[in-house]
Design a protein around this motif. Structure first.
Motif, PDB file in Angstrom:
ATOM      1  N   LYS A 524      -3.819  15.980  18.252  1.00 53.02           N
ATOM      2  CA  LYS A 524      -4.416  15.382  19.447  1.00 53.02           C
ATOM      3  C   LYS A 524      -3.392  15.217  20.566  1.00 53.02           C
ATOM      4  CE  LYS A 524      -8.248  12.668  17.521  1.00 53.02           C
ATOM      5  NZ  LYS A 524      -8.837  11.306  17.434  1.00 53.02           N
ATOM      6  N   LEU A 526      -0.911  17.242  21.085  1.00 55.88           N
ATOM      7  CA  LEU A 526      -0.420  18.580  21.441  1.00 55.88           C
ATOM      8  C   LEU A 526       1.053  18.766  21.089  1.00 55.88           C
ATOM      9  CD1 LEU A 526      -2.057  18.930  24.999  1.00 55.88           C
ATOM     10  CD2 LEU A 526      -3.056  19.467  22.772  1.00 55.88           C
ATOM     11  N   HIS A 650       1.150  14.806  31.658  1.00 57.33           N
ATOM     12  CA  HIS A 650       0.693  15.731  32.699  1.00 57.33           C
ATOM     13  C   HIS A 650       1.913  16.355  33.370  1.00 57.33           C
ATOM     14  CE1 HIS A 650      -1.316  17.419  36.105  1.00 57.33           C
ATOM     15  NE2 HIS A 650      -2.473  16.850  35.824  1.00 57.33           N
ATOM     16  N   HIS A 671      -1.849  13.873  29.692  1.00 59.98           N
ATOM     17  CA  HIS A 671      -2.337  15.243  29.899  1.00 59.98           C
ATOM     18  C   HIS A 671      -3.869  15.247  29.790  1.00 59.98           C
ATOM     19  CE1 HIS A 671      -2.946  19.541  29.318  1.00 59.98           C
ATOM     20  NE2 HIS A 671      -1.657  19.746  29.622  1.00 59.98           N
ATOM     21  N   THR A 673      -5.953  17.332  28.569  1.00 64.03           N
ATOM     22  CA  THR A 673      -6.457  17.740  27.250  1.00 64.03           C
ATOM     23  C   THR A 673      -6.319  16.607  26.240  1.00 64.03           C
ATOM     24  OG1 THR A 673      -5.823  20.025  27.710  1.00 64.03           O
ATOM     25  CG2 THR A 673      -6.271  19.450  25.412  1.00 64.03           C
ATOM     26  N   GLN A 675      -6.175  13.472  26.994  1.00 65.48           N
ATOM     27  CA  GLN A 675      -7.155  12.478  27.443  1.00 65.48           C
ATOM     28  C   GLN A 675      -8.534  12.802  26.874  1.00 65.48           C
ATOM     29  OE1 GLN A 675      -6.965  11.511  31.714  1.00 65.48           O
ATOM     30  NE2 GLN A 675      -9.169  11.843  31.759  1.00 65.48           N
ATOM     31  N   GLU A 676      -8.910  14.067  26.905  1.00 64.39           N
ATOM     32  CA  GLU A 676     -10.205  14.490  26.356  1.00 64.39           C
ATOM     33  C   GLU A 676     -10.236  14.340  24.836  1.00 64.39           C
ATOM     34  OE1 GLU A 676     -12.940  18.554  26.159  1.00 64.39           O
ATOM     35  OE2 GLU A 676     -11.252  18.413  27.559  1.00 64.39           O
ATOM     36  N   ASN A 677      -9.103  14.639  24.172  1.00 64.95           N
ATOM     37  CA  ASN A 677      -9.045  14.510  22.706  1.00 64.95           C
ATOM     38  C   ASN A 677      -9.328  13.089  22.237  1.00 64.95           C
ATOM     39  OD1 ASN A 677      -8.417  17.203  22.468  1.00 64.95           O
ATOM     40  ND2 ASN A 677      -6.206  16.886  22.245  1.00 64.95           N
TER      41      ASN A 677
END
Length: 801
Positions: A524, A526, A650, A671, A673, A675-677
């Motif tokens: 999550k 990354l 980010h 980031h 992504t 944040q979305e995870n």
């Protein structure tokens, strides 16, 4: 463990009332959680005889009976059909109260008066189901309460045992405790075993392939058995403790298990391939159908009992459908064994299959009592089922286990308990517990516990037994001694408190998450495949997969807390966590546990309010908190390096925090992504600080300079600088002039837009000049200011506006 008062009295003589016995057991550590007096309040259910039974005139399925209870003849309407005129029955008189608070009243049923009720076993609480009313043996005295006439008046004790007292998972085990406390003798069940001439090894064979999981396996052979309902005394005994009667053979194995604590299993010997038993580990994925008709998928850690071809029982837990006792069974192989507790516990838990048998094997049964229980059950089956017991038993016991002798010091027992018991009394207590006591030349004792006391392993266990049997209530009450000492917090603790207080003063709230996290947390975030934070320490027995590894970073827990709060409409959040992470260390079994500080900000900066701007938090809120914190801690030479310190930040909106050449933390926007995870739909700004590194760099002594008593003067510089030039370089360049009269430098304007050349930015700086020695003149300030301007133009290539 359920046990009845009357059953206990069969094994030990005592004159205690049920209430006194309950108190004695509880004081011995066998807590009586519930006590039910069977038959209490049921004296209005009496023995009666049916003098007449005829068809009810207004109902086809009802009978009208005249019932004599010894004092009067009553008319009773009954719906059961399993009795006839002259049968002895149980009559509940008017006013009687049956289980379930069912009160018997005079009533009219289809126009006919009914003055009572003929009862079934179910209605009297004696069985879970019944096909009709209870038909009693002829010859019972009319009018006698049924429970008294049948000898069913008793007291049921439900005892809550701790896992270490496996020896008390039997009636004899509880009786031993009573006898030891009262100084009585235990009468063990008599075994009247009549063996045939034919030896047992002519009919069956036993092989143990896994002696680790099964150190002992014993079996007997019984031929010519007749499977039938159990006699009344056996049914009543099992029903009294909540065990359902099945047939005479299975009921005997259940009786002996409850009586002696040794689980047994009976196989239909004719259904065993080559009448052979093999004890082995199951194969991975091997299928087996248990007695409950459920197909189980076994693993290589499961122990199974097999015949010559296939599994026939799940060792210590449940038998199989392919070898169960049926009405047609005539030849029986009777099993009694000892299985490794941890192996049975693991299989039972994995399969979700808990039985009375596994409950005992998981805690440990008496390895020395395996054949005694086998002989007891064989004798009863031979008596009740008419079977011929083959001569001898197959007792496969590869490595005999004897209880180890324990060195014991009576004076140590007295010191730990806080009493002064004579040595002779201590020895007497140990001998009442059936321990073998020997004396050493040093004055100490050697104590060998009986094989059924698997919980006694150390000297302190024997001390506990002395305290129990002597009576916990006889230990004098004394106040504990307390020594008051000055406990000053360490520097580490002081700094921790300072950090927490500083963050709280910035409006942040501290959170505490579990030290466990999910294995997918690194994905999550990354993190790269070779990132050290992917090297997690896995728990040996995790409760859930989402908490199966130790955390290597605090960030996933903080972000999950943010997401959880946002889902509950708490949108303006400033949270931090200051806890340890767990990083594997090379060449050491124990992980490193550095302390980290991680924070997260999202939502409005000041929250809703009529006087507030409702502006969202941004990068500089998080950076400002870090600046103030590091300044408070006295960390010098702090630099903010514009880079992407971690993949969860980010790019272009994050930086590393450097103290000299040491990276001590980072700050930035999450980031998109990542944040979305974590299920977040708006920006989150985070910071991370390695507290252990900060602690080393913190100055313990702070230098305080007295303010100058001379006036100050300020000068401004407006300049055009390349966009990529950090303002920090401009500040460093001014400091490089090494003018002690420069007291402070402030950046008060930064502009990009119309009127500014492309690739440039407008920066405005205010410098405050002051001397500690005299009042500076305008010429002195002008010369110094001009030198600074020239240095900026020449070194960092800015142009003055």
């Amino acid at each position: 463990m359920n046990v009845t008062y009357n059953w206990l009295k069969e094994f030990v003589d005592f004159d205690l009332t049920p209430d006194q016995l309950a108190d004695l057991l509880t004081m011995l550590g066998l807590e009586v959680e519930r006590m039910e007096k069977l038959g209490e309040g049921m004296d209005d259910v009496v023995v009666a005889v049916v003098e007449e039974k005829r068809q009810h005139p207004n109902a086809d399925k009802l009978s009208l009976c005249r019932v004599n209870n010894g004092t009067e003849v009553l008319d009773v309407v009954c719906g059961a059909q399993n009795f006839k005129q002259g049968d002895t029955v149980a009559l509940a008189k008017i006013g009687a109260t049956l289980p379930g608070d069912f009160k018997i009243k005079r009533s009219k049923i289809r126009g006919e008066e009914s003055c009572g009720m003929l009862c079934s076993e179910k209605e009297l609480g004696l069985a879970a189901e019944s096909a009709g009313i209870m038909v009693l043996n002829a010859g019972l005295t009319l009018g006698t309460p049924v429970f008294a006439a049948l000898g069913l008046k008793d007291t049921l004790f439900e005892i809550g045992l701790t896992p270490n007292r496996a020896d008390c998972l039997s009636v004899v085990g509880v009786a031993r405790e009573i006898a030891a406390k009262l100084g009585k003798k235990v009468r063990c069940p008599e075994i009247a075993l009549n063996e045939a001439v034919e030896p047992v090894d002519k009919s069956i064979s036993v092989t143990i392939e896994d002696a680790e999981y099964c150190p002992r396996y014993a079996a007997r052979y019984l031929g010519g058995c007749r499977i039938a309902p159990s006699p009344e005394w056996l049914v009543k005994r099992l029903n009294a403790i909540g065990v359902r009667s099945i047939n005479n053979v299975v009921d005997v194995t259940n009786l002996v298990m409850m009586e002696l604590g040794q689980p047994l299993h009976a196989f239909d010997c004719d259904r065993l391939a080559r009448q052979r038993i093999v004890v082995r580990r199951a194969g991975d994925g091997e299928l087996f159908t248990t007695l409950d008709s459920q197909q189980r998928i076994l693993s290589g850690d499961d122990l199974v009992i097999c015949d010559a071809e296939r599994p026939v029982a799940l060792a210590g837990i449940m038998g199989g459908e392919n070898s169960e006792i049926a009405d047609t069974t005539t030849n029986i192989l009777l099993e009694s064994a000892w299985f490794l507790p941890s192996a049975i516990r693991k299989t039972s838990k994995r399969l979700g299959l808990h039985t009375e048998s596994s409950h005992r094997f998981e805690r440990g049964v008496d390895i020395g009592g395996v054949t005694r229980a086998l002989d007891r059950a064989a004798a009863l089956i031979g008596e009740l089922a008419g079977g011929r017991v083959a001569k001898g038993c197959l007792d496969v016991y590869p490595g005999k286990r004897e209880p180890a002798a324990i060195p014991f010091r009576p004076e140590r027992a007295n010191a730990l308990i806080g009493i002064e018991l004579p040595h002779e009394e201590i020895i007497a207590i140990l001998e009442r517990l059936e321990c073998a006591v020997g004396k050493l030349s040093t004055g100490a004792l050697t104590v060998t516990p009986p094989s059924y006391r698997i919980d006694i392993e150390r000297e302190v266990d024997l001390v506990e037994e002395i305290a129990r049997m002597n009576g916990f209530d006889r230990i004098p009450a004394t106040l504990p001694r307390a020594q008051v000492v000055s406990d000053r917090p360490t520097r580490h603790q002081q700094m921790e408190k300072s950090v927490r207080d500083a963050l709280v003063e910035h409006g942040m709230n501290e959170i505490i998450n579990f030290s466990f996290t999910a294995p997918g947390a690194a994905d999550k975030l990354l993190l790269a495949a070779d990132d050290p934070r992917r090297s997690t320490i896995r728990l040996a027995n995790p409760l859930v997969d989402e908490q199966s590894v130790m955390r290597t970073t605090l960030l996933p827990g903080v972000l999950e807390t943010v997401a959880r709060n946002v889902s509950f409409r708490s949108l303006d959040l400033k949270l931090f966590e200051m806890r340890r992470v767990y990083l594997p260390s090379q060449g050491d079994d124990m992980p490193r546990e550095p302390l980290y500080v991680v924070g997260a900000l999202t939502g409005s900066r000041d929250g809703l309010g009529w006087s507030r701007t409702n502006e969202p938090v941004d990068f500089y809120d998080a950076k400002g908190i870090m600046e103030n914190l590091l300044d408070l801690l006295g960390v010098g030479n702090v630099k903010w390096v514009a880079d992407t310190p971690d993949p969860f930040y980010h790019p272009g909106k994050s930086c590393s925090i450097m103290a000299g050449r040491e990276r001590i933390g980072s700050v930035g926007e999450l980031h998109p992504t990542v944040q979305e995870n974590f299920g977040l739909d708006k920006p989150v700004y985070c910071f991370e600080l390695d507290f252990e590194k900060v602690l080393i760099l913190t100055r313990q002594k702070r230098t305080i300079s007295a303010p100058s008593r001379f006036p100050d003067s300020t000068r401004d510089i407006a300049m055009l600088a390349p966009v990529e030039l950090p303002v920090e370089k401009i500040i460093e360049c001014i400091h490089g002039v090494k003018a002690k009269e420069v007291e402070k430098i402030d950046i008060f304007d930064l502009y990009l837009g119309n009127g500014i050349p492309e690739g440039c930015k407008s920066v405005a700086i205010r410098i405050r000049y002051r001397s500690y020695e005299r009042t500076l003149t305008d010429d002195e300030i002008g010369k110094l200011h001009g030198k600074i301007v020239d240095t900026l133009v020449n070194k960092v290539k800015v142009s003055i506006r």
